[in-house]
Design an enzyme around this catalytic site. Sequence first.
Site, PDB file in Angstrom:
ATOM      1  N   TYR A 184      45.924  44.297  42.663  1.00 38.89           N
ATOM      2  CA  TYR A 184      45.809  42.994  43.337  1.00 38.89           C
ATOM      3  C   TYR A 184      46.506  41.916  42.519  1.00 38.89           C
ATOM      4  O   TYR A 184      46.625  42.011  41.294  1.00 38.89           O
ATOM      5  CB  TYR A 184      44.343  42.626  43.580  1.00 38.89           C
ATOM      6  CG  TYR A 184      43.541  42.338  42.329  1.00 38.89           C
ATOM      7  CD1 TYR A 184      43.490  41.058  41.773  1.00 38.89           C
ATOM      8  CD2 TYR A 184      42.800  43.341  41.702  1.00 38.89           C
ATOM      9  CE1 TYR A 184      42.749  40.778  40.642  1.00 38.89           C
ATOM     10  CE2 TYR A 184      42.054  43.086  40.565  1.00 38.89           C
ATOM     11  CZ  TYR A 184      42.026  41.799  40.040  1.00 38.89           C
ATOM     12  OH  TYR A 184      41.294  41.535  38.901  1.00 38.89           O
ATOM     13  N   CYS A 185      46.972  40.901  43.206  1.00 35.29           N
ATOM     14  CA  CYS A 185      47.593  39.735  42.585  1.00 35.29           C
ATOM     15  C   CYS A 185      47.442  38.569  43.564  1.00 35.29           C
ATOM     16  O   CYS A 185      46.835  38.718  44.620  1.00 35.29           O
ATOM     17  CB  CYS A 185      49.056  40.002  42.237  1.00 35.29           C
ATOM     18  SG  CYS A 185      50.037  40.626  43.619  1.00 35.29           S
ATOM     19  N   THR A 186      48.006  37.421  43.247  1.00 33.59           N
ATOM     20  CA  THR A 186      47.734  36.209  44.017  1.00 33.59           C
ATOM     21  C   THR A 186      48.051  36.363  45.502  1.00 33.59           C
ATOM     22  O   THR A 186      47.186  36.237  46.359  1.00 33.59           O
ATOM     23  CB  THR A 186      48.523  35.023  43.438  1.00 33.59           C
ATOM     24  OG1 THR A 186      48.216  34.885  42.051  1.00 33.59           O
ATOM     25  CG2 THR A 186      48.159  33.729  44.171  1.00 33.59           C
ATOM     26  N   CYS A 191      52.210  43.061  43.249  1.00 31.85           N
ATOM     27  CA  CYS A 191      51.684  44.416  43.468  1.00 31.85           C
ATOM     28  C   CYS A 191      52.651  45.303  44.238  1.00 31.85           C
ATOM     29  O   CYS A 191      52.567  46.532  44.158  1.00 31.85           O
ATOM     30  CB  CYS A 191      50.349  44.343  44.196  1.00 31.85           C
ATOM     31  SG  CYS A 191      49.063  43.600  43.178  1.00 31.85           S
ATOM     32  N   ILE A 213      45.021  38.387  46.790  1.00 32.12           N
ATOM     33  CA  ILE A 213      43.737  37.706  46.618  1.00 32.12           C
ATOM     34  C   ILE A 213      43.555  36.624  47.671  1.00 32.12           C
ATOM     35  O   ILE A 213      42.443  36.404  48.171  1.00 32.12           O
ATOM     36  CB  ILE A 213      43.653  37.072  45.207  1.00 32.12           C
ATOM     37  CG1 ILE A 213      43.790  38.139  44.130  1.00 32.12           C
ATOM     38  CG2 ILE A 213      42.337  36.313  45.032  1.00 32.12           C
ATOM     39  CD1 ILE A 213      44.066  37.574  42.745  1.00 32.12           C
TER      40      ILE A 213
END
Length: 303
Positions: A184-186, A191, A213
């Site tokens: 996961y990332c912003t 990703c 996210i």
Amino acid sequence: MATYRIVLFYGFTPVKDPTAMRLWQRELAERWDLTGRVIVSPHGINATLGGTVENLKRYVKTTKQYPGLEKIDVKWSAGTGADFPRLSVKERPELVAFGVPDEIKVTADGVVGGGEHLSPAQVNELVSERGEDVVFFDGRNAFEAQTGRFADAVVPDVRTTHDFVAEIESGKYDHLKDKAVVTYCTGGVRCEILSVVMKNRGFGEVYQIDGGIVRYGEAYGSKGHWKGSLYVFDQRGAVHFDEHSQSLGQCIVCGTTTDRFRNCADAACTTQRLGCEECVPGPGFADRCPECVAARDEWLQRV
């Protein structure tokens, strides 16, 4: 009165002439008085821009006319009109600087060989079905996880995205190769690459959260597996998904809860530390961070 917003999106598609696309993107952003950051590479585009709702809609509509970008997932959030100091449109060999541009293959359908996309609901279903067999893997710089992260997530010890490949190849996470790994990332762009890097290095079951996210937080707020606030690289500093959200971060001086990062006293240092309004009222700390002090001491020992 104008209403301001911020848009965040990325699109992976072959770009034959990144320079032409960079010039086109700058012209569009300047035409509609937008500020923020756009990165163009042979793999596609990654953008975070702020402006009025009307101008952002015009910009997004025009950008979607580029082949392969018709279905980009554009994430909208509240803005002030002063969230970014300027406009930056740059051309890079990679959309995200993992340092492996030749390892990433892109078609009009996106990145080849990445992790399977899961919707926020599918993420929750996977955790419910598989329990401890599911591991959340943070694809951001380590400091971003200080204020918010998924429950029991693995947070790699990286200062920049460029550190990820060596970190993964170090063997620290080999015990996860038989697990269901949810990266996961912003917003999801990091990703897309991270999941390829992990699969190419022996991780068998790798997923990525569709929309990152941001989309998960919009769907579940503080009632899901995400805990805390979301660090963002603009004047907002952090995003809370609902009124019950509380940062996981603590002021390094007094220990109070905060998601307020402030700069090291050394202007050349990029390290940020958590400091509440009372302890660090200005834009930065009065002292250097431990990394700067250690680097200075090492230098003094050599001279």
